[in-house]
Design a protein around this motif. Structure first.
Motif, PDB file in Angstrom:
ATOM      1  N   LEU A 217      80.273  29.767 -16.615  1.00  0.00           N
ATOM      2  CA  LEU A 217      81.040  28.626 -17.120  1.00  0.00           C
ATOM      3  C   LEU A 217      82.471  29.034 -17.456  1.00  0.00           C
ATOM      4  CD1 LEU A 217      78.589  26.687 -19.478  1.00  0.00           C
ATOM      5  CD2 LEU A 217      79.592  25.881 -17.342  1.00  0.00           C
ATOM      6  N   LEU A 218      82.624  30.176 -18.092  1.00  0.00           N
ATOM      7  CA  LEU A 218      83.955  30.624 -18.488  1.00  0.00           C
ATOM      8  C   LEU A 218      84.829  30.926 -17.282  1.00  0.00           C
ATOM      9  CD1 LEU A 218      83.074  33.015 -21.455  1.00  0.00           C
ATOM     10  CD2 LEU A 218      84.181  30.784 -21.613  1.00  0.00           C
ATOM     11  N   ASP A 221      86.676  28.073 -15.118  1.00  0.00           N
ATOM     12  CA  ASP A 221      88.014  27.624 -15.520  1.00  0.00           C
ATOM     13  C   ASP A 221      88.377  28.327 -16.819  1.00  0.00           C
ATOM     14  OD1 ASP A 221      90.376  26.463 -16.166  1.00  0.00           O
ATOM     15  OD2 ASP A 221      89.672  24.390 -16.089  1.00  0.00           O
ATOM     16  N   ILE A 222      88.995  29.498 -16.705  1.00  0.00           N
ATOM     17  CA  ILE A 222      89.297  30.275 -17.904  1.00  0.00           C
ATOM     18  C   ILE A 222      90.450  29.683 -18.694  1.00  0.00           C
ATOM     19  CG2 ILE A 222      88.402  32.429 -16.964  1.00  0.00           C
ATOM     20  CD1 ILE A 222      91.264  33.261 -16.416  1.00  0.00           C
ATOM     21  N   SER A 223      91.078  28.619 -18.181  1.00  0.00           N
ATOM     22  CA  SER A 223      92.129  27.967 -18.956  1.00  0.00           C
ATOM     23  C   SER A 223      91.552  27.030 -20.014  1.00  0.00           C
ATOM     24  CB  SER A 223      93.059  27.166 -18.035  1.00  0.00           C
ATOM     25  OG  SER A 223      92.354  26.108 -17.414  1.00  0.00           O
ATOM     26  N   ARG A 224      90.255  26.730 -19.923  1.00  0.00           N
ATOM     27  CA  ARG A 224      89.636  25.828 -20.897  1.00  0.00           C
ATOM     28  C   ARG A 224      89.321  26.583 -22.181  1.00  0.00           C
ATOM     29  NH1 ARG A 224      84.443  21.757 -20.042  1.00  0.00           N
ATOM     30  NH2 ARG A 224      84.166  21.219 -22.239  1.00  0.00           N
ATOM     31  N   ALA A 229      80.220  24.734 -29.894  1.00  0.00           N
ATOM     32  CA  ALA A 229      79.456  23.492 -29.766  1.00  0.00           C
ATOM     33  C   ALA A 229      79.532  22.934 -28.346  1.00  0.00           C
ATOM     34  CB  ALA A 229      79.965  22.464 -30.769  1.00  0.00           C
ATOM     35  N   GLU A 230      80.727  22.990 -27.738  1.00  0.00           N
ATOM     36  CA  GLU A 230      80.892  22.483 -26.372  1.00  0.00           C
ATOM     37  C   GLU A 230      80.084  23.311 -25.378  1.00  0.00           C
ATOM     38  OE1 GLU A 230      85.468  20.742 -26.661  1.00  0.00           O
ATOM     39  OE2 GLU A 230      85.095  22.813 -26.047  1.00  0.00           O
ATOM     40  N   ALA A 232      77.422  25.160 -26.011  1.00  0.00           N
ATOM     41  CA  ALA A 232      75.992  24.925 -26.235  1.00  0.00           C
ATOM     42  C   ALA A 232      75.556  23.612 -25.605  1.00  0.00           C
ATOM     43  CB  ALA A 232      75.702  24.923 -27.735  1.00  0.00           C
ATOM     44  N   ARG A 233      76.354  22.564 -25.798  1.00  0.00           N
ATOM     45  CA  ARG A 233      76.023  21.255 -25.244  1.00  0.00           C
ATOM     46  C   ARG A 233      75.978  21.304 -23.718  1.00  0.00           C
ATOM     47  NH1 ARG A 233      79.072  18.726 -28.300  1.00  0.00           N
ATOM     48  NH2 ARG A 233      80.964  18.705 -27.037  1.00  0.00           N
ATOM     49  N   GLU A 234      76.923  22.007 -23.114  1.00  0.00           N
ATOM     50  CA  GLU A 234      76.961  22.136 -21.657  1.00  0.00           C
ATOM     51  C   GLU A 234      75.710  22.837 -21.132  1.00  0.00           C
ATOM     52  OE1 GLU A 234      78.767  21.575 -17.908  1.00  0.00           O
ATOM     53  OE2 GLU A 234      79.420  20.849 -19.881  1.00  0.00           O
ATOM     54  N   LEU A 235      75.164  23.746 -21.932  1.00  0.00           N
ATOM     55  CA  LEU A 235      73.991  24.515 -21.531  1.00  0.00           C
ATOM     56  C   LEU A 235      72.682  23.885 -22.005  1.00  0.00           C
ATOM     57  CD1 LEU A 235      75.408  28.084 -22.233  1.00  0.00           C
ATOM     58  CD2 LEU A 235      75.052  27.022 -19.998  1.00  0.00           C
ATOM     59  N   GLY A 236      72.773  22.714 -22.630  1.00  0.00           N
ATOM     60  CA  GLY A 236      71.581  22.008 -23.058  1.00  0.00           C
ATOM     61  C   GLY A 236      70.905  22.613 -24.275  1.00  0.00           C
TER      62      GLY A 236
END
Length: 256
Positions: A217-218, A221-224, A229-230, A232-236
């Motif tokens: 995930l990182l 897009d390492i610019s994000r 919390a974000e 964790a939510r992305e990973l369910g």
């Protein structure tokens, strides 16, 4: 870099930039590449800036300014580099310039670029140092050539570089037109590499299941600027479960 060379904290450069220099010399001027110099791992952020300067100076003395400027054309052949990957996914020249200036704070210990629009199809660049000696002329030429190549990759047509006189710390890039090329795609083939082999980024062992997913995930897009919390939510997962499972794997989001 030399296999036994330590990286000084106050004089580091991007591993991707050093890889760009080495790969160009290997292909076009192998006689200028000392045997002890090896390709850096572009998954790691830093490499010694002194080695980059040494190689660039030798190339400039033997081949001239044009040779240094042309090094940027190999930007897509340097292998996995998450910073370059993100910049080549820029939607406009202005977005790319903004990313470059932000990332430079982390990929180089001292040198920076100040970029301003110069008309509709131009970018005026000033190179400077936040501490210590200013960047030398060959380093400025390398950045000018790299920016030219990246502008071409994102869709700028007929890009020209106006470098002026040494030490080339002020230069202008101009383009005739802009037609977005592949913003949001995979310009450096990162996704293909992911499919072939595990990635090791900043020392993270991707054999650990959750750490592996976080790394992917990182690096997408390492610019994000992810929050716990974000992520964790992305990973369910809940934030608490996410942190606990990373701890069980011997790491954390901040460590990754």
């Amino acid at each position: 870099m030399s296999s036994d060379t330590a990286i000084p904290e106050n004089d580091v450069t991007s591993s991707g930039l050093l890889a760009l220099v080495i790969s160009t010399l290997r292909l076009k001027a192998p006689e200028l590449l000392p045997a002890e110099i090896v390709m850096p791992d572009c998954a790691l952020a830093h490499a010694p800036a002194s080695i980059k300067r040494r190689l660039l100076t030798a190339a400039y003395e033997a081949k001239g300014a044009g040779f240094i400027l042309d090094m940027g054309q190999r930007v897509k052949q340097i292998g996995f580099d998450p910073v370059m990957h993100v910049m080549l996914r820029s939607a406009t020249p202005q977005v790319m310039a903004g990313k470059f200036q932000r990332f430079e704070q982390f990929t180089h210990s001292r040198h920076r670029c100040e970029m301003d629009a110069d008309g509709e199809g131009g970018l005026a660049v000033r190179r400077f140092s936040v501490s210590g000696p200013p960047p030398v002329g060959v380093e400025n030429l390398l950045i000018a050539g790299l920016l030219k190549a990246m502008l071409e990759e994102i869709g700028c047509r007929e890009v020209a570089v106006e470098t002026g006189c040494a030490p080339f710390d002020r230069f202008t890039l101009r383009w005739a037109a802009f037609m977005p090329a592949h913003a949001g795609s995979d310009p450096m083939g990162m996704e293909a590499q992911r499919a072939r082999e595990p990635l090791k980024v900043y020392g993270v062992d991707e054999a650990r299941p959750l750490a592996r997913r976080v790394v992917r995930l990182l690096t997408a897009d390492i610019s994000r600027n992810w929050t716990c919390a974000e992520m964790a939510r992305e990973l369910g997962l809940s934030a608490r479960t996410f942190q606990r499972r990373l701890k069980e794997e011997g790491t954390s989001l901040s460590a990754i």
